[in-house]
Design a protein around this motif. Sequence first.
Motif, PDB file in Angstrom:
ATOM      1  N   LEU A   1      42.278  25.470  35.760  1.00 27.90           N
ATOM      2  CA  LEU A   1      40.935  25.158  35.285  1.00 27.90           C
ATOM      3  C   LEU A   1      40.375  26.211  34.327  1.00 27.90           C
ATOM      4  O   LEU A   1      39.616  25.872  33.422  1.00 27.90           O
ATOM      5  CB  LEU A   1      39.977  24.986  36.464  1.00 27.90           C
ATOM      6  CG  LEU A   1      40.201  23.747  37.329  1.00 27.90           C
ATOM      7  CD1 LEU A   1      39.316  23.801  38.564  1.00 27.90           C
ATOM      8  CD2 LEU A   1      39.932  22.485  36.530  1.00 27.90           C
ATOM      9  N   VAL A   2      40.718  27.472  34.531  1.00 21.83           N
ATOM     10  CA  VAL A   2      40.161  28.531  33.678  1.00 21.83           C
ATOM     11  C   VAL A   2      41.174  29.092  32.688  1.00 21.83           C
ATOM     12  O   VAL A   2      40.816  29.923  31.852  1.00 21.83           O
ATOM     13  CB  VAL A   2      39.534  29.682  34.491  1.00 21.83           C
ATOM     14  CG1 VAL A   2      38.374  29.191  35.307  1.00 21.83           C
ATOM     15  CG2 VAL A   2      40.556  30.391  35.342  1.00 21.83           C
ATOM     16  N   GLY A   3      42.432  28.677  32.780  1.00 20.62           N
ATOM     17  CA  GLY A   3      43.433  29.133  31.833  1.00 20.62           C
ATOM     18  C   GLY A   3      43.839  30.578  32.049  1.00 20.62           C
ATOM     19  O   GLY A   3      43.878  31.365  31.103  1.00 20.62           O
ATOM     20  N   ALA A   4      44.131  30.933  33.300  1.00 18.57           N
ATOM     21  CA  ALA A   4      44.532  32.301  33.616  1.00 18.57           C
ATOM     22  C   ALA A   4      45.694  32.257  34.600  1.00 18.57           C
ATOM     23  O   ALA A   4      45.991  31.214  35.185  1.00 18.57           O
ATOM     24  CB  ALA A   4      43.361  33.061  34.230  1.00 18.57           C
ATOM     25  N   HIS A   5      46.350  33.389  34.777  1.00 15.74           N
ATOM     26  CA  HIS A   5      47.438  33.477  35.743  1.00 15.74           C
ATOM     27  C   HIS A   5      46.887  33.463  37.158  1.00 15.74           C
ATOM     28  O   HIS A   5      45.781  33.937  37.414  1.00 15.74           O
ATOM     29  CB  HIS A   5      48.245  34.769  35.536  1.00 15.74           C
ATOM     30  CG  HIS A   5      48.995  34.784  34.245  1.00 15.74           C
ATOM     31  ND1 HIS A   5      50.108  34.033  34.025  1.00 15.74           N
ATOM     32  CD2 HIS A   5      48.773  35.482  33.110  1.00 15.74           C
ATOM     33  CE1 HIS A   5      50.548  34.244  32.803  1.00 15.74           C
ATOM     34  NE2 HIS A   5      49.749  35.119  32.212  1.00 15.74           N
ATOM     35  N   ARG A   6      47.694  32.944  38.071  1.00 14.53           N
ATOM     36  CA  ARG A   6      47.289  32.842  39.466  1.00 14.53           C
ATOM     37  C   ARG A   6      46.925  34.204  40.053  1.00 14.53           C
ATOM     38  O   ARG A   6      45.940  34.337  40.785  1.00 14.53           O
ATOM     39  CB  ARG A   6      48.403  32.190  40.289  1.00 14.53           C
ATOM     40  CG  ARG A   6      48.023  31.945  41.734  1.00 14.53           C
ATOM     41  CD  ARG A   6      49.213  31.623  42.607  1.00 14.53           C
ATOM     42  NE  ARG A   6      50.274  32.619  42.527  1.00 14.53           N
ATOM     43  CZ  ARG A   6      50.243  33.814  43.129  1.00 14.53           C
ATOM     44  NH1 ARG A   6      49.206  34.153  43.849  1.00 14.53           N
ATOM     45  NH2 ARG A   6      51.251  34.646  43.017  1.00 14.53           N
ATOM     46  N   VAL A   7      47.684  35.226  39.727  1.00 18.90           N
ATOM     47  CA  VAL A   7      47.404  36.569  40.246  1.00 18.90           C
ATOM     48  C   VAL A   7      46.044  37.058  39.756  1.00 18.90           C
ATOM     49  O   VAL A   7      45.286  37.695  40.503  1.00 18.90           O
ATOM     50  CB  VAL A   7      48.527  37.547  39.835  1.00 18.90           C
ATOM     51  CG1 VAL A   7      48.203  38.960  40.246  1.00 18.90           C
ATOM     52  CG2 VAL A   7      49.850  37.100  40.434  1.00 18.90           C
ATOM     53  N   SER A   8      45.702  36.745  38.514  1.00 20.03           N
ATOM     54  CA  SER A   8      44.394  37.134  37.977  1.00 20.03           C
ATOM     55  C   SER A   8      43.269  36.411  38.710  1.00 20.03           C
ATOM     56  O   SER A   8      42.190  36.983  38.934  1.00 20.03           O
ATOM     57  CB  SER A   8      44.320  36.830  36.482  1.00 20.03           C
ATOM     58  OG  SER A   8      45.301  37.562  35.780  1.00 20.03           O
ATOM     59  N   ILE A   9      43.512  35.172  39.100  1.00 18.77           N
ATOM     60  CA  ILE A   9      42.525  34.404  39.861  1.00 18.77           C
ATOM     61  C   ILE A   9      42.275  35.068  41.203  1.00 18.77           C
ATOM     62  O   ILE A   9      41.134  35.194  41.651  1.00 18.77           O
ATOM     63  CB  ILE A   9      42.984  32.938  40.054  1.00 18.77           C
ATOM     64  CG1 ILE A   9      43.047  32.212  38.716  1.00 18.77           C
ATOM     65  CG2 ILE A   9      42.088  32.200  41.044  1.00 18.77           C
ATOM     66  CD1 ILE A   9      41.726  32.079  38.002  1.00 18.77           C
ATOM     67  N   THR A  10      43.339  35.528  41.843  1.00 20.81           N
ATOM     68  CA  THR A  10      43.207  36.216  43.126  1.00 20.81           C
ATOM     69  C   THR A  10      42.309  37.437  42.981  1.00 20.81           C
ATOM     70  O   THR A  10      41.398  37.651  43.793  1.00 20.81           O
ATOM     71  CB  THR A  10      44.597  36.620  43.653  1.00 20.81           C
ATOM     72  OG1 THR A  10      45.393  35.441  43.804  1.00 20.81           O
ATOM     73  CG2 THR A  10      44.493  37.348  44.986  1.00 20.81           C
ATOM     74  N   ARG A  11      42.516  38.222  41.944  1.00 17.90           N
ATOM     75  CA  ARG A  11      41.689  39.412  41.711  1.00 17.90           C
ATOM     76  C   ARG A  11      40.236  39.031  41.409  1.00 17.90           C
ATOM     77  O   ARG A  11      39.304  39.673  41.901  1.00 17.90           O
ATOM     78  CB  ARG A  11      42.258  40.231  40.558  1.00 17.90           C
ATOM     79  CG  ARG A  11      43.551  40.913  40.897  1.00 17.90           C
ATOM     80  CD  ARG A  11      44.032  41.792  39.752  1.00 17.90           C
ATOM     81  NE  ARG A  11      45.373  42.242  40.028  1.00 17.90           N
ATOM     82  CZ  ARG A  11      46.406  42.069  39.226  1.00 17.90           C
ATOM     83  NH1 ARG A  11      46.253  41.474  38.063  1.00 17.90           N
ATOM     84  NH2 ARG A  11      47.604  42.509  39.561  1.00 17.90           N
ATOM     85  N   ALA A  12      40.051  38.004  40.598  1.00 14.33           N
ATOM     86  CA  ALA A  12      38.696  37.580  40.234  1.00 14.33           C
ATOM     87  C   ALA A  12      37.948  37.036  41.452  1.00 14.33           C
ATOM     88  O   ALA A  12      36.757  37.311  41.629  1.00 14.33           O
ATOM     89  CB  ALA A  12      38.749  36.537  39.120  1.00 14.33           C
ATOM     90  N   LEU A  13      38.624  36.277  42.312  1.00 17.37           N
ATOM     91  CA  LEU A  13      37.989  35.774  43.527  1.00 17.37           C
ATOM     92  C   LEU A  13      37.564  36.923  44.434  1.00 17.37           C
ATOM     93  O   LEU A  13      36.466  36.907  45.003  1.00 17.37           O
ATOM     94  CB  LEU A  13      38.933  34.830  44.285  1.00 17.37           C
ATOM     95  CG  LEU A  13      39.090  33.429  43.721  1.00 17.37           C
ATOM     96  CD1 LEU A  13      40.221  32.695  44.441  1.00 17.37           C
ATOM     97  CD2 LEU A  13      37.798  32.652  43.826  1.00 17.37           C
ATOM     98  N   LYS A  14      38.415  37.920  44.554  1.00 18.78           N
ATOM     99  CA  LYS A  14      38.077  39.084  45.368  1.00 18.78           C
ATOM    100  C   LYS A  14      36.831  39.777  44.813  1.00 18.78           C
ATOM    101  O   LYS A  14      35.917  40.131  45.565  1.00 18.78           O
ATOM    102  CB  LYS A  14      39.245  40.063  45.401  1.00 18.78           C
ATOM    103  CG  LYS A  14      38.978  41.280  46.238  1.00 18.78           C
ATOM    104  CD  LYS A  14      40.160  42.221  46.258  1.00 18.78           C
ATOM    105  CE  LYS A  14      39.814  43.461  47.075  1.00 18.78           C
ATOM    106  NZ  LYS A  14      40.854  44.463  47.008  1.00 18.78           N
ATOM    107  N   ALA A  15      36.775  39.941  43.494  1.00 17.42           N
ATOM    108  CA  ALA A  15      35.617  40.583  42.866  1.00 17.42           C
ATOM    109  C   ALA A  15      34.349  39.755  43.065  1.00 17.42           C
ATOM    110  O   ALA A  15      33.274  40.306  43.322  1.00 17.42           O
ATOM    111  CB  ALA A  15      35.879  40.809  41.381  1.00 17.42           C
ATOM    112  N   LEU A  16      34.456  38.430  42.968  1.00 18.44           N
ATOM    113  CA  LEU A  16      33.290  37.560  43.182  1.00 18.44           C
ATOM    114  C   LEU A  16      32.801  37.643  44.629  1.00 18.44           C
ATOM    115  O   LEU A  16      31.591  37.637  44.880  1.00 18.44           O
ATOM    116  CB  LEU A  16      33.619  36.114  42.813  1.00 18.44           C
ATOM    117  CG  LEU A  16      33.760  35.819  41.324  1.00 18.44           C
ATOM    118  CD1 LEU A  16      34.293  34.408  41.096  1.00 18.44           C
ATOM    119  CD2 LEU A  16      32.426  36.003  40.617  1.00 18.44           C
ATOM    120  N   LYS A  17      33.725  37.735  45.567  1.00 18.97           N
ATOM    121  CA  LYS A  17      33.341  37.875  46.973  1.00 18.97           C
ATOM    122  C   LYS A  17      32.652  39.219  47.203  1.00 18.97           C
ATOM    123  O   LYS A  17      31.638  39.290  47.892  1.00 18.97           O
ATOM    124  CB  LYS A  17      34.566  37.739  47.875  1.00 18.97           C
ATOM    125  CG  LYS A  17      35.107  36.324  47.939  1.00 18.97           C
ATOM    126  CD  LYS A  17      36.399  36.264  48.729  1.00 18.97           C
ATOM    127  CE  LYS A  17      37.028  34.894  48.654  1.00 18.97           C
ATOM    128  NZ  LYS A  17      38.352  34.863  49.306  1.00 18.97           N
TER     129      LYS A  17
END
Length: 79
Positions: free
Chosen positions: A43-59
């Motif tokens: 959906l956002v056009g990024a690597h899965r690992v980057s999504i994991t980091r971004a979700l952690k930062a949002l939390k």
Amino acid sequence: MSLSRLETRLYSVLVTVAKEHGVRSRRGFRIQFPLTHEDLSFLVGAHRVSITRALKALKESGRLSQEGKTLIVYPEEAA
């Protein structure tokens, strides 16, 4: 790509999904269907690992929380 820019894009997508398909609660919008990191990366056009980091930062920033497989998104205008 910087993590903060990815966080912003991911947060925007999650707010949109939550408002359109989520359930409103006192605390925010609940996304009660599973969204994998792979789904979000598409959906956002990024690597899965980057999504994991971004979700952690949002939390950590308090804009998102998780209860089991349910994501709770806290829209900024509701804060």
